[in-house]
Design a protein around this motif. Structure first.
Motif, short mmCIF file in Angstrom:
data_model
loop_
_atom_site.label_atom_id
_atom_site.label_comp_id
_atom_site.label_asym_id
_atom_site.label_seq_id
_atom_site.Cartn_x
_atom_site.Cartn_y
_atom_site.Cartn_z
N ARG A 121 0.85 -1.19 0.00
CA ARG A 121 0.00 0.00 0.00
C ARG A 121 0.89 1.23 0.00
N ARG B 299 -2.95 0.60 -4.02
CA ARG B 299 -2.82 -0.74 -3.44
C ARG B 299 -2.41 -1.72 -4.53
N LEU B 300 -1.50 -2.61 -4.17
CA LEU B 300 -1.04 -3.66 -5.08
C LEU B 300 -0.92 -4.94 -4.29
N GLU B 301 -1.56 -5.98 -4.79
CA GLU B 301 -1.44 -7.30 -4.17
C GLU B 301 -1.47 -8.35 -5.25
N LEU C 229 -1.68 -10.08 -10.56
CA LEU C 229 -1.65 -8.86 -9.77
C LEU C 229 -3.01 -8.19 -9.77
N ARG C 230 -3.36 -7.60 -8.64
CA ARG C 230 -4.58 -6.82 -8.50
C ARG C 230 -4.20 -5.45 -7.94
N VAL C 231 -4.70 -4.42 -8.60
CA VAL C 231 -4.36 -3.06 -8.19
C VAL C 231 -5.64 -2.29 -7.89
N THR D 260 -10.42 -0.29 -9.57
CA THR D 260 -9.69 -1.53 -9.36
C THR D 260 -9.48 -2.21 -10.70
N LEU E 280 -3.77 -6.60 -13.15
CA LEU E 280 -2.57 -6.04 -13.77
C LEU E 280 -1.65 -7.16 -14.22
N TRP F 89 2.35 -2.29 -19.36
CA TRP F 89 1.46 -2.99 -18.45
C TRP F 89 0.06 -3.04 -19.05
#
Length: 695
Positions: A226, A235-237, A251-253, A280, A283, A290
């Motif tokens: 974060r 946020r990136l996870e 990846l989820r942003v 959201t 990614l 990207w």
């Protein structure tokens, strides 16, 4: 009697004696002890001098960088793994990098799988770093990365690492070309678990960062990050097969903030001030950029979904997107495109701004050349324009927007309106100032009832259609300037059909006057004739029009409302509407610079009628706030009689309510096909062909 001697078995001619057995036992213990002592010595670091030099040599050759081990080297071998540990390890940096070392840690451990080594799959399964720094950097001139090492395959390849342990490690990243500088402090929080926190500077914004990661052998690497700034929350996870192999990561942003322009600035995209956003997306890394898929969220009050690809290989960022909305709020779309509601200066003294209908935008060559884009966009509904349920409420917007090297193209773009549709092609070339703009806006054959319901037409009783086209081109530093210096043609064609009139209230007198002049019908309020008192007098005498016909339908034979535009001034050329009872003509102009209207409409009857001549209509004000008034009639005017100046009745004004039957019906077919009648040619300049205007 003496017993016989004991003989050894025939299969063992030299049997072992107790003394021989005792002599071989030390040799057995020695054979077992030497490997064990050697294994313990390697594990305790006693073999440092023996292992350090070959490991340094092999690692330096494999990585293409000098590797130095200043501390102890320990090697622990088990049937299932081989673990290498070294203290005070340094890996040299690239020659152009600022820091001397890429990696400088107090302790490094690497665990190799015995099965992997036997199968030829070299490379550690687990990696541990404790106490030190890891400096990552991109070269400003070429964009080369200092972490691109050799050893993609072999004993020192890290792509297969599945577990990472890090504690008391500082990770720094620097990219002068993108204006990025950051650092993270990594702290271990369990086997394979790492927490981190730090700061970053990106595009002039200072971010606070925190997050965590978890890794284990045989499990995917998971992480969450974060980053928060004054105007952004990112946020990136995601998860991947390896901490060092993020190219195929899932990846989820997420991003939110008060201004979309702040988010775009992170990608070196220059946008004007835009609405707040909460988005959201998925990614994925693409070659040179990207890809954002499954975009969902809000932009201002507009919902947004679709996909977007950001390419950064060229001199400018390039955006390729396909986006859609269920309901587009007009204010949000205008803000993203940099359009704003402007004000026009008044003609009087002092800064008295006048509300403007036409939007404005700065056509800056620098801004339009800061990035390239190709965007396909669709919206089912458009909010913020027209009343809910109104036929004039636009819907089903579809457009393609392209921005290539300072050239802006909105083509094609279409929207449903009042039972028809409006299509447009807009081209702006800002490569050289002032910018050149070309506008081509077309109205398909559209029912006049819904289109002109605000003018008092009854949609159900109106069958006439209207179609039109606007073709303008001009130069300017802003959008308004291009219109203010525009040249071209504006035309609205009205083929034959029936026009029905709706009831009008006293608050709608302006539109009632206008429709009466255009379509030759009376309002029922006595306001469309030269004087309401004369119209009522005619009714009492039985020589005027029928009051019940006030809301009856009239037949429209043809019509053409056209303007020739020169240097932003649109001159009526011509205004001509033919109905069963009247022929309407108009003259005047409107100014696209100040959006001022100055038009006069005059209807002439086709038959003589007492007290039935429609009064001329004056249209003034601005495009945003037009005014529609009857032309005032002065029944008395100064005159000279017997050498004296006095106010006397104006006979022409008094009898102006008499329709003298002077109107001649134009040749509609010729008019709509592009010609003019002989009578019209004798009366004045030939009208511009409608088909030419619509071609």
């Amino acid at each position: 009697m003496t017993a016989p001697p004991h003989l050894p078995p025939s299969g063992d001619p030299h049997p072992a004696t107790p003394r021989a057995t005792r002599r071989r036992r030390p040799l057995l213990w020695t054979a077992l002890a030497v490997p064990l002592l050697g294994w313990a010595g390697l594990a305790a670091g006693l073999g440092t001098a023996l292992l350090r030099e070959p490991i340094e040599r092999r690692a330096s050759a494999a990585l293409g960088r000098a590797v130095a081990i200043d501390g102890d080297v320990r090697l622990l071998v088990t049937p299932f793994s081989l673990q290498l540990a070294a203290d005070d390890v340094r890996i040299a940096n690239a020659a152009w990098a600022q820091a001397p070392d890429l990696l400088n840690v107090r302790a490094l451990t690497a665990r190799f799988s015995t099965f992997d080594l036997l199968m030829g799959r070299a490379g550690p399964r687990a990696l541990g770093l404790r106490g030190g720094t890891l400096d990552l950097e991109r070269q400003a001139s070429t964009g080369a990365a200092n972490w691109k090492l050799g050893g993609k395959d072999g004993l020192f390849a890290v792509a297969g690492v599945q577990r990472v342990d890090a504690d008391d490690l500082v990770l720094r990243y620097r990219d002068e070309r993108e204006g990025i500088e950051s650092w993270l402090k990594l702290v271990g929080s369990g086997p394979g678990a790492v927490r981190f926190a730090g700061r970053a500077s990106l595009a002039g914004d200072a971010f606070r960062m925190n997050g965590s990661s978890n890794s284990a052998e045989g499990q995917p690497f998971r992480f969450a990050l974060r980053a928060g700034a004054e105007t952004l929350d990112l946020r990136l996870e995601g998860e991947s097969d390896s901490p060092f192999r993020l190219a195929g990561a899932d990846l989820r942003v997420g991003a939110r903030g008060p201004d979309l322009a702040a988010l775009a600035a992170l990608a070196r995209i220059d946008l004007p001030a835009a609405p707040s956003f909460a988005l959201t997306a998925r990614l994925a890394q693409r070659r040179g950029g990207w890809h954002f898929s499954r975009i969902a969220g809000q932009l201002g009050e507009t919902d947004l979904s679709g996909s977007l690809t950001l390419e950064q290989r060229g001199a400018r960022p390039r955006v390729v997107a396909s986006l859609a909305s269920e309901a587009l709020h007009l204010a949000d779309g205008m803000a993203v495109l940099g359009l704003r509601t402007a004000t026009s200066p008044s003609d009087g003294e002092g800064p008295q701004p006048v509300a403007s209908l036409l939007p404005d935008a700065t056509l800056s060559p620098g801004a339009l050349r800061s990035f390239d884009a190709v965007v396909d966009y669709k919206a089912e509904q458009i909010e913020g324009v027209g009343d809910a349920g109104s036929a004039l409420k636009p819907a089903h917007l579809a457009m393609r927007l392209a921005l290539i090297d300072g050239r802006f193209m909105l083509s094609p773009a279409s929207v449903d309106l009042a039972g028809g549709f409006v299509s447009s092609d807009i081209y702006i070339d800002a490569r050289q100032g002032p910018a050149l703009a070309r506008y081509d806006i077309r109205l398909s054959p559209t029912p006049m009832g819904p289109l002109l319901a605000g003018w008092g037409l009854a949609p159900r009783e109106t069958t006439a259609l209207a179609r039109g086209r606007i073709q303008l081109s001009g130069r300017g530093e802003t959008l308004r300037e291009t219109l203010g210096h525009a040249a071209g043609r504006i035309a609205l064609v009205l083929p034959a059909g029936r026009v029905g009139m709706a009831q009008a209230s006293e608050s709608e007198l302006d539109m009632t006057n206008l429709r009466a002049a255009m379509f030759g019908t009376r309002s029922g309020n006595g306001v469309d004739s030269t004087g309401g008192i004369f119209w009522r007098l005619g009714q009492r005498l039985g020589i005027g029009g029928d009051g019940e016909a006030a809301n009856n339908a009239t037949h429209l034979n043809c019509g053409l409302i056209a303007f020739s535009v020169r240097d932003g001034l649109a001159t009526a050329d011509p205004i001509l509407i033919d109905t069963d009872g009247h022929v309407l003509t108009g003259r005047g102009e409107f100014d696209l610079r100040g959006e001022r209207l100055d038009l006069r409409l005059q209807a002439q009857g086709k038959s003589r009628e007492w007290f039935g001549r429609p009064a001329p209509i004056l249209i003034g004000g601005t495009l945003a706030a037009p005014t529609v008034l009857r032309e005032p009639v002065d029944l008395f005017r100064p005159q000279r009689l017997f050498g004296l100046s006095m106010m006397l009745p104006d006979v022409r004004a008094i009898f102006g309510f008499v329709d003298p039957d002077e109107a001649q019906a134009p040749a509609c077919g010729t008019l709509l096909r592009g010609g003019a009648t002989a009578d019209a040619a004798q009366a004045g300049p030939a009208p511009k062909p409608a088909e030419l205007a619509l071609r």
